[in-house]
Design an enzyme around this catalytic site. Structure first.
Site, mmCIF file in Angstrom:
data_model
loop_
_atom_site.group_PDB
_atom_site.id
_atom_site.type_symbol
_atom_site.label_atom_id
_atom_site.label_comp_id
_atom_site.label_asym_id
_atom_site.label_seq_id
_atom_site.Cartn_x
_atom_site.Cartn_y
_atom_site.Cartn_z
ATOM 1 N N SER A 146 0.856 -1.183 0.000
ATOM 2 C CA SER A 146 0.000 0.000 0.000
ATOM 3 C C SER A 146 0.889 1.229 0.000
ATOM 4 O O SER A 146 2.028 1.185 0.485
ATOM 5 C CB SER A 146 -0.897 0.017 1.243
ATOM 6 O OG SER A 146 -1.520 1.274 1.410
ATOM 7 N N TYR A 159 -1.193 -0.441 10.399
ATOM 8 C CA TYR A 159 -1.348 -0.807 8.988
ATOM 9 C C TYR A 159 -0.205 -0.234 8.149
ATOM 10 O O TYR A 159 0.396 -0.938 7.329
ATOM 11 C CB TYR A 159 -2.696 -0.288 8.469
ATOM 12 C CG TYR A 159 -2.987 -0.687 7.038
ATOM 13 C CD1 TYR A 159 -3.450 -1.957 6.740
ATOM 14 C CD2 TYR A 159 -2.802 0.217 5.997
ATOM 15 C CE1 TYR A 159 -3.721 -2.330 5.429
ATOM 16 C CE2 TYR A 159 -3.067 -0.137 4.686
ATOM 17 C CZ TYR A 159 -3.528 -1.412 4.406
ATOM 18 O OH TYR A 159 -3.787 -1.772 3.107
#
Length: 250
Positions: A146, A159
């Site tokens: 990501s 995350y």
């Protein structure tokens, strides 16, 4: 690498991006192992659609990526079912939206779960498939990270750090597994229609899309096509390609 007849294991293969990746690989003639954690019916439906649409072999497999023994069993089951294993796509992930300044809610439990699924899981699978690919003399591993791993942004600190770790794991495994196995990474930005996006706050989604140069979310098919390109390549390894409609430059 010619993808016709190769076997690809895709974790999170029943998810929004995972399904696109499965179809993109199957369209090139690859057989697909659709790996899921809980949604058995959905994963089996995806496998059935892959087989009927692309005329390849496809099968759903359950696996808890936080369980090392289960990961080893998965690789054994896939190689037994298909006879080989050429491609691993680490797409499965978990997130939990917590503002960066809300450290009280960044509990050890949340941190451990995100790290176990997003970083330790791909490491375990990579180690499990590495000997198979080495014996075959070829292999491709593609990690789905990501843009949160490249900049302090995303749904939570945990995350972002897990995806940063996955990007560096890509580099380290590229060194460890060369020359037989090539390891690369796709780092998407905001994607519509995925479980990860569904877990974000509405203001995060709006802010992310409006901040991009193209003023729209990244495209899942673009990400899936990049996975295919990374499987085909013969001279690219250890690299991370960002697909985010123009937000992060690295």
């Amino acid at each position: 690498m010619d993808l016709k007849g190769v076997v690809a294991l895709v974790t999170g293969g029943n998810g929004g991006l995972g399904q696109r990746i499965c179809h993109a690989l199957a369209q090139e003639g690859a057989h697909i192992a659709v790996v899921y954690a809980r949604s058995r019916d959905q994963a089996e439906s995806v496998a059935s659609e892959l087989a009927s649409r692309h005329h390849i072999k496809a099968q759903a497999f359950a696996c808890d990526l936080t369980d090392g023994a289960a990961v080893d069993r998965l690789v054994g089951e896939v190689t037994k079912a298909f006879g080989r294993l050429d491609v691993l796509v680490n797409d499965a992930a978990y997130n939990h939206a917590i503002p960066f300044d809300d450290l009280d809610n960044l509990t050890q439990e949340v941190w451990d779960k995100i790290m176990a699924i997003n970083l330790t899981g791909p490491m375990r699978l990579t180690k499990a498939v590495a000997p198979v690919m080495k014996v075959q003399g070829q292999g491709r591993i593609i990690n789905i990270a990501s843009v949160a791993g490249l900049s302090p942004t995303g749904s939570s600190i945990a995350y972002a750090v897990s995806k940063a770790g996955l990007i560096h794991l890509t580099r380290c495994m590229a060194v460890a597994l060369a020359p037989e196995t090539l390891v690369n990474c796709v780092a998407p930005g905001l994607l519509d229609g995925t479980r990860a996006t569904a877990n974000l706050r509405s203001e995060q989604i709006e802010r992310s899309a409006s901040a991009s140069l193209l003023k729209k979310p990244a495209d899942k098919d673009d990400c899936a096509d990049m996975v295919v390109a990374m499987c085909r390549t013969e001279t690219m390894t250890g690299q991370t390609v960002v697909i985010d409609s123009g937000r992060i430059f690295h």
